[in-house]
Design a protein around this motif. Structure first.
Motif, PDB file in Angstrom:
ATOM      1  N   VAL A 152       0.868  -1.178   0.000  1.00  0.00           N
ATOM      2  CA  VAL A 152       0.000   0.000   0.000  1.00  0.00           C
ATOM      3  C   VAL A 152       0.907   1.231   0.000  1.00  0.00           C
ATOM      4  O   VAL A 152       1.778   1.363   0.845  1.00  0.00           O
ATOM      5  CB  VAL A 152      -0.924   0.016   1.228  1.00  0.00           C
ATOM      6  CG1 VAL A 152      -1.762   1.288   1.258  1.00  0.00           C
ATOM      7  CG2 VAL A 152      -1.817  -1.217   1.227  1.00  0.00           C
ATOM      8  N   HIS A 153       0.699   2.141  -0.918  1.00  0.00           N
ATOM      9  CA  HIS A 153       1.623   3.251  -1.124  1.00  0.00           C
ATOM     10  C   HIS A 153       1.291   4.477  -0.282  1.00  0.00           C
ATOM     11  O   HIS A 153       1.682   5.587  -0.609  1.00  0.00           O
ATOM     12  CB  HIS A 153       1.654   3.634  -2.603  1.00  0.00           C
ATOM     13  CG  HIS A 153       2.342   2.622  -3.475  1.00  0.00           C
ATOM     14  ND1 HIS A 153       3.082   2.980  -4.582  1.00  0.00           N
ATOM     15  CD2 HIS A 153       2.408   1.274  -3.410  1.00  0.00           C
ATOM     16  CE1 HIS A 153       3.563   1.895  -5.164  1.00  0.00           C
ATOM     17  NE2 HIS A 153       3.164   0.846  -4.467  1.00  0.00           N
ATOM     18  N   GLU A 154       0.571   4.282   0.813  1.00  0.00           N
ATOM     19  CA  GLU A 154       0.240   5.363   1.721  1.00  0.00           C
ATOM     20  C   GLU A 154       0.611   4.950   3.144  1.00  0.00           C
ATOM     21  O   GLU A 154       0.301   3.834   3.570  1.00  0.00           O
ATOM     22  CB  GLU A 154      -1.256   5.681   1.658  1.00  0.00           C
ATOM     23  CG  GLU A 154      -1.744   6.099   0.285  1.00  0.00           C
ATOM     24  CD  GLU A 154      -3.220   6.435   0.280  1.00  0.00           C
ATOM     25  OE1 GLU A 154      -3.776   6.682   1.369  1.00  0.00           O
ATOM     26  OE2 GLU A 154      -3.812   6.439  -0.806  1.00  0.00           O
ATOM     27  N   GLY A 193       9.295   4.955  -3.611  1.00  0.00           N
ATOM     28  CA  GLY A 193       9.441   5.309  -5.011  1.00  0.00           C
ATOM     29  C   GLY A 193       8.221   5.797  -5.740  1.00  0.00           C
ATOM     30  O   GLY A 193       8.344   6.344  -6.846  1.00  0.00           O
ATOM     31  N   GLN A 194       7.023   5.633  -5.151  1.00  0.00           N
ATOM     32  CA  GLN A 194       5.816   6.106  -5.830  1.00  0.00           C
ATOM     33  C   GLN A 194       4.700   6.366  -4.821  1.00  0.00           C
ATOM     34  O   GLN A 194       3.708   5.646  -4.771  1.00  0.00           O
ATOM     35  CB  GLN A 194       5.350   5.092  -6.880  1.00  0.00           C
ATOM     36  CG  GLN A 194       4.374   5.674  -7.898  1.00  0.00           C
ATOM     37  CD  GLN A 194       3.687   4.599  -8.722  1.00  0.00           C
ATOM     38  OE1 GLN A 194       2.784   3.919  -8.235  1.00  0.00           O
ATOM     39  NE2 GLN A 194       4.102   4.453  -9.969  1.00  0.00           N
ATOM     40  N   PRO A 200       4.028  14.096  -2.928  1.00  0.00           N
ATOM     41  CA  PRO A 200       5.034  13.399  -3.734  1.00  0.00           C
ATOM     42  C   PRO A 200       6.324  13.077  -2.999  1.00  0.00           C
ATOM     43  O   PRO A 200       7.174  12.351  -3.528  1.00  0.00           O
ATOM     44  CB  PRO A 200       5.299  14.386  -4.878  1.00  0.00           C
ATOM     45  CG  PRO A 200       4.972  15.724  -4.318  1.00  0.00           C
ATOM     46  CD  PRO A 200       3.836  15.495  -3.369  1.00  0.00           C
ATOM     47  N   ALA A 201       6.516  13.573  -1.776  1.00  0.00           N
ATOM     48  CA  ALA A 201       7.733  13.274  -1.024  1.00  0.00           C
ATOM     49  C   ALA A 201       7.814  11.787  -0.705  1.00  0.00           C
ATOM     50  O   ALA A 201       6.815  11.140  -0.389  1.00  0.00           O
ATOM     51  CB  ALA A 201       7.769  14.094   0.263  1.00  0.00           C
ATOM     52  N   GLU A 245       2.830  14.303  -9.068  1.00  0.00           N
ATOM     53  CA  GLU A 245       1.577  14.574  -8.360  1.00  0.00           C
ATOM     54  C   GLU A 245       1.454  13.824  -7.046  1.00  0.00           C
ATOM     55  O   GLU A 245       0.644  14.203  -6.192  1.00  0.00           O
ATOM     56  CB  GLU A 245       0.400  14.203  -9.274  1.00  0.00           C
ATOM     57  CG  GLU A 245       0.354  15.020 -10.554  1.00  0.00           C
ATOM     58  CD  GLU A 245      -0.675  14.497 -11.541  1.00  0.00           C
ATOM     59  OE1 GLU A 245      -1.364  13.495 -11.200  1.00  0.00           O
ATOM     60  OE2 GLU A 245      -0.784  15.064 -12.628  1.00  0.00           O
ATOM     61  N   GLY A 246       2.195  12.732  -6.891  1.00  0.00           N
ATOM     62  CA  GLY A 246       2.070  11.912  -5.680  1.00  0.00           C
ATOM     63  C   GLY A 246       0.748  11.191  -5.605  1.00  0.00           C
ATOM     64  O   GLY A 246       0.215  10.928  -4.514  1.00  0.00           O
ATOM     65  N   ARG A 247       0.212  10.788  -6.783  1.00  0.00           N
ATOM     66  CA  ARG A 247      -1.083  10.086  -6.815  1.00  0.00           C
ATOM     67  C   ARG A 247      -1.013   8.881  -7.748  1.00  0.00           C
ATOM     68  O   ARG A 247      -0.262   8.876  -8.688  1.00  0.00           O
ATOM     69  CB  ARG A 247      -2.192  11.009  -7.315  1.00  0.00           C
ATOM     70  CG  ARG A 247      -2.419  12.207  -6.395  1.00  0.00           C
ATOM     71  CD  ARG A 247      -3.641  13.006  -6.816  1.00  0.00           C
ATOM     72  NE  ARG A 247      -3.831  14.170  -5.977  1.00  0.00           N
ATOM     73  CZ  ARG A 247      -4.397  14.156  -4.773  1.00  0.00           C
ATOM     74  NH1 ARG A 247      -4.850  13.025  -4.286  1.00  0.00           N
ATOM     75  NH2 ARG A 247      -4.522  15.265  -4.057  1.00  0.00           N
TER      76      ARG A 247
END
Length: 247
Positions: A152-154, A193-194, A200-201, A245-247
């Motif tokens: 999970v990228h969050e 990385g994403q 976007p940090a 965008e960090g999305r």
């Protein structure tokens, strides 16, 4: 031990270098890489070699779903962008790098902690933890008091008390959180990385096994440079935009 937790590197050299430098400055003594070294980004060989060097010095390194696909070929369920990048990634890696990805474990247990890429109940199926219900399922599948996963990228933090009471937190960067062992804790450091939470940090987390404190961190890096590499490689434009965008 001060354990740096980094996951979902996704072949993003600029983000990974920034996080490694920040972890060093924060006093990290050990490292756990929770999978998805490759996929989406334009520097798979450099990232794999850097992680191999960390592994040679004792770092925990896990296999993610993109690593599995790079080693074995894409899964039928992969979306087209990811399949395209995997085909390109396989052509960038040599036999030793692919063999390293293939040999990575799905889970590691160490000193009362459990490390996995996707979840604890069926690590090879790559199901996501996206809710409190999933988090409880993840924690109930193990007796480990501290569980660390990626996928999970969050960034998120969950806990489960012996009474069955659960909690969920969206962490604040740089703020230490006590994670005492009378509860179970599920830590999602977010993606190096994403990132996909609108910021976007790059993300990583630091676990102090002596003080039982945990801190999440956001690290600015040169997203434009990483995105430009994606474009030069001929990979999908949407993947370059996600970094901006960090999305």
């Amino acid at each position: 031990m001060k354990l740096a937790l980094l996951t979902d590197l996704h072949a993003n050299r600029e983000a990974f270098e920034a996080c490694l430098d920040h972890a060093h400055r924060c006093g990290a003594t050990d490292y756990a890489i929770l999978g998805d070294l490759v996929g989406y980004g334009a520097d798979p060989a450099w990232v794999v070699d850097t992680v191999r060097a960390l592994a040679s010095r004792g770092a925990i390194v896990l296999k993610g779903n993109h690593d599995e696909s790079a080693a074995e070929g894409p899964r039928p369920t992969m979306v087209e962008d990811a399949r395209q990048v995997i085909a390109w990634t396989r052509a960038q890696l040599d036999a030793a790098q692919l063999a390293f990805l293939e040999a990575l474990p799905l889970t590691v247990e160490r000193a009362g902690c459990l490390f996995a890429h996707a979840n604890t109940w069926a690590p090879a199926d790559w199901e996501y933890v996206t809710s409190r219900h999933d988090a409880v399922r993840c924690l109930q599948a193990t007796t480990a008091r501290h569980v660390f996963i990626g996928h999970v990228h969050e960034p998120q933090l969950y806990h489960l008390a012996g009474t069955g009471k659960t909690g969920q937190f969206t962490p604040v960067s740089g703020v230490a959180i006590p994670v005492p062992a009378h509860r179970q804790w599920l830590v999602l450091p977010g993606s190096v990385g994403q990132p996909r939470d609108g910021n976007p940090a790059a993300c990583w987390a630091l676990y102090d096994s002596d003080s039982l404190n945990l801190s999440f961190h956001r690290v600015p890096y040169d997203q434009e440079a990483a995105a430009a590499k994606i474009r030069r490689a001929g990979l999908p434009e949407r993947l370059a935009q996600r970094l901006i965008e960090g999305r």
